[in-house]
Scaffold this motif. Structure first.
Motif, PDB file in Angstrom:
ATOM      1  N   PRO A 322       0.841  -1.206   0.000  1.00  0.00           N
ATOM      2  CA  PRO A 322       0.000   0.000   0.000  1.00  0.00           C
ATOM      3  C   PRO A 322       0.874   1.253   0.000  1.00  0.00           C
ATOM      4  N   GLN A 323       0.390   2.294  -0.683  1.00  0.00           N
ATOM      5  CA  GLN A 323       1.186   3.534  -0.757  1.00  0.00           C
ATOM      6  C   GLN A 323       0.845   4.413   0.444  1.00  0.00           C
ATOM      7  N   VAL A 324       1.385   4.020   1.582  1.00  0.00           N
ATOM      8  CA  VAL A 324       1.136   4.729   2.843  1.00  0.00           C
ATOM      9  C   VAL A 324       2.463   4.999   3.554  1.00  0.00           C
ATOM     10  N   ALA A 325       2.390   5.887   4.550  1.00  0.00           N
ATOM     11  CA  ALA A 325       3.599   6.346   5.225  1.00  0.00           C
ATOM     12  C   ALA A 325       4.380   5.203   5.887  1.00  0.00           C
ATOM     13  N   GLN A 326       3.669   4.265   6.527  1.00  0.00           N
ATOM     14  CA  GLN A 326       4.358   3.188   7.242  1.00  0.00           C
ATOM     15  C   GLN A 326       5.218   2.338   6.310  1.00  0.00           C
ATOM     16  N   VAL A 327       4.723   2.081   5.110  1.00  0.00           N
ATOM     17  CA  VAL A 327       5.511   1.287   4.158  1.00  0.00           C
ATOM     18  C   VAL A 327       6.799   2.051   3.825  1.00  0.00           C
ATOM     19  N   ALA A 328       6.651   3.355   3.540  1.00  0.00           N
ATOM     20  CA  ALA A 328       7.808   4.185   3.185  1.00  0.00           C
ATOM     21  C   ALA A 328       8.838   4.185   4.323  1.00  0.00           C
ATOM     22  N   ILE A 329       8.352   4.351   5.544  1.00  0.00           N
ATOM     23  CA  ILE A 329       9.254   4.410   6.707  1.00  0.00           C
ATOM     24  C   ILE A 329       9.958   3.063   6.902  1.00  0.00           C
ATOM     25  N   GLN A 330       9.184   1.986   6.818  1.00  0.00           N
ATOM     26  CA  GLN A 330       9.780   0.654   7.045  1.00  0.00           C
ATOM     27  C   GLN A 330      10.757   0.274   5.930  1.00  0.00           C
ATOM     28  N   MET A 331      10.473   0.688   4.695  1.00  0.00           N
ATOM     29  CA  MET A 331      11.421   0.420   3.604  1.00  0.00           C
ATOM     30  C   MET A 331      12.741   1.150   3.885  1.00  0.00           C
ATOM     31  N   ALA A 332      12.627   2.421   4.302  1.00  0.00           N
ATOM     32  CA  ALA A 332      13.837   3.206   4.584  1.00  0.00           C
ATOM     33  C   ALA A 332      14.631   2.576   5.723  1.00  0.00           C
ATOM     34  N   ASN A 333      13.934   2.105   6.745  1.00  0.00           N
ATOM     35  CA  ASN A 333      14.625   1.458   7.874  1.00  0.00           C
ATOM     36  C   ASN A 333      15.389   0.230   7.407  1.00  0.00           C
TER      37      ASN A 333
END
Ligand SMILES: Cc1cc2nc3c(=O)[nH]c(=O)nc-3n(C[C@H](O)[C@H](O)[C@H](O)COP(=O)(O)OP(=O)(O)OC[C@H]3O[C@@H](n4cnc5c(N)ncnc54)[C@H](O)[C@@H]3O)c2cc1C
Length: 423
Positions: A322-333
């Motif tokens: 899903p294109q949501v903030a949590q995915v973006a944050i977890q990918m960066a982590n």
């Protein structure tokens, strides 16, 4: 092309394009490691907290409360540089990034440019609808709404006045639902006080959703509850409604139905922007960039993609994460860990749940083991969003605004501030 002036050191140079949830999180992690020189490139000089755009548009929050300057963020680092520029092309063989201010050599390149509004190639729609993908667009919407209320006050023709007052929102995802709820609350609590001569009962707010339910990424019970909340606020929810076009006056649906309105808010689709140098084969639906589970772009060594723009192929998620903030944050982590420790850990998304708010004391939250609605869900929504905003001052200002709005049933920011017109 000129080279952008950034000192070359022995450190590995990592260029991150895009300071959204993904890019910024990666900058914060890598800037603590002296093996790297981190260069952040963004077309704006600030990070934007997109989940609260709609509150800026509805005059509930100052734009400055939901943006954060990149330079302040890297003030205390010694290995971090920011350049305000737009990405133009990538030369993978020469390891060179071309931007609007010149070229920059990289050891590793991370694309985290997010996505933009998708008009599905309909030029008429693009010219006439109001998108909400940046804080400036949110501010524009605020001005248009206030301008139209002012114009409606002096309009004597019933039909023309109605045209100024009615609002159509296209897209029943979280953004469309939150905008519809906030507009309905504005109509209920603010208009009777500010625009006493207008009959707020005459204002129609339509939420048009293509599918057979709103919030279709959430559980069926949450989407039904959200619809009920909206209906109680007077929003007309129209499902199975696909917009064909909007000419600035009339919204025409695929089935021939029409709605007359001057303002159409477009929250119905997103797509990435293609970048020169990324092969066509790397793009999938919605112009997302295909990567492996280590975030590496296919056929582009040393190049990675994160966040909304990235698509990790998997059998479980044929349409990607899903294109949501949590995915973006977890990918960066995950990428930060791999780069720092020189490891190859695959990305595993931990779904923390999803939520949407409709108005005061009305929200829906889907967690793994339970579903919440009403005041508890609303309080949880407030807490999660407050916690996620960057900067203590921003958190404080947003909190004060929310408490004020809650106690007074009023928003204090109904100001029409426009750039000076020449001539
Ligand atoms: C109105 C709205 C409400 C939302 N609400 C929620 C919510 O409640 N919960 C939730 O989880 N998610 C929500 N989302 C989605 C969430 O905001 C995104 O999933 C998240 O921002 C993705 O992060 P990202 O880092 O991939 O991209 P973004 O946060 O979009 O950041 C991309 C960055 O790249 C920069 N950039 C773009 N193009 C270029 C270029 N060509 N050159 C240089 N820089 C560039 C941009 O300026 C931006 O800083 C919402 C989105 C919107 C629009």
């Amino acid at each position: 092309m000129i080279n952008v002036n950034i000192p070359r050191t022995e450190q590995q140079r990592i260029i991150i394009v895009g300071g959204g949830f993904a890019g910024l999180n990666l900058v914060r992690k890598l800037s603590k490691n002296s093996n790297f020189q981190v260069v952040l490139i963004d077309k704006n000089n600030y990070h934007q907290f997109q989940p609260l755009f709609y509150q800026v548009a509805m005059a509930g929050l100052e734009p400055s409360s939901i943006v954060f300057p990149f330079r302040k963020l890297i003030q205390k680092t010694t290995n971090c540089y920011f350049r305000m520029a737009e990405i133009e092309a990538i030369d993978v063989d020469k390891k060179l990034l071309q931007t609007s201010i010149g070229s920059i050599a990289f050891d590793k390149l991370i694309i985290a440019t997010g996505v933009d509004t998708n008009y599905f190639g309909n030029i008429e729609l693009e010219q006439n609808v109001i998108p909400m993908k940046s804080v400036s667009e949110a501010l524009y919407l605020r001005n248009i709404i206030l301008e139209d209320y002012e114009a409606a006050l002096i309009e004597t023709d019933h039909e023309k006045r109605q045209h100024l007052l009615d609002i159509v929102i296209v897209g029943g995802g979280p953004t469309g639902v939150e905008v519809a709820g906030a507009l309905a609350e504005m109509k209920k609590y603010v208009l009777p006080k500010d625009y006493k001569e207008l009959n707020e009962e005459q204002i129609d707010i339509y939420l048009l959703q293509g599918g057979d339910r709103i919030l279709d990424g959430m559980s069926a019970s949450s989407s039904a509850k959200a619809e009920l909340y909206l209906q109680n606020l007077g929003v007309k929810v129209c499902k199975g409604s696909y917009v064909s076009t909007f000419d600035g006056k009339t919204v025409t649906m695929k089935n021939g139905t029409t709605y007359s309105a001057k303002k159409v808010i477009w929250a119905a689709g997103i797509a990435g922007k293609k970048i020169n140098g990324i092969p066509e084969t790397a793009y999938v639906r919605g112009n997302r960039i295909k990567t492996n589970e280590f975030h590496e772009i296919v056929d582009m060594p040393n190049c990675y993609a994160l966040g909304d723009i990235a698509y990790i192929q998997s059998d479980q998620l044929p349409y990607g994460h899903p294109q949501v903030a949590q995915v973006a944050i977890q990918m960066a982590n995950n990428l930060a860990k791999n780069l720092i420790n020189n490891t190859h850990n695959p990305f595993e998304y931990k779904d923390l749940g999803s939520m949407a708010t409709i108005g005061r004391n009305a929200a829906v939250v889907d967690l793994k083991r339970m579903k919440l609605t009403g005041f508890i869900a609303w309080a949880m929504w407030l807490f999660v969003h407050l916690f996620s905003i960057l900067g203590l001052k921003n958190k404080l200002f947003v909190f004060i605004n929310w408490v004020w709005n809650y106690l007074t049933y009023d928003q204090s920011l109904r100001l029409l501030i426009r750039p000076r017109r020449k001539g």
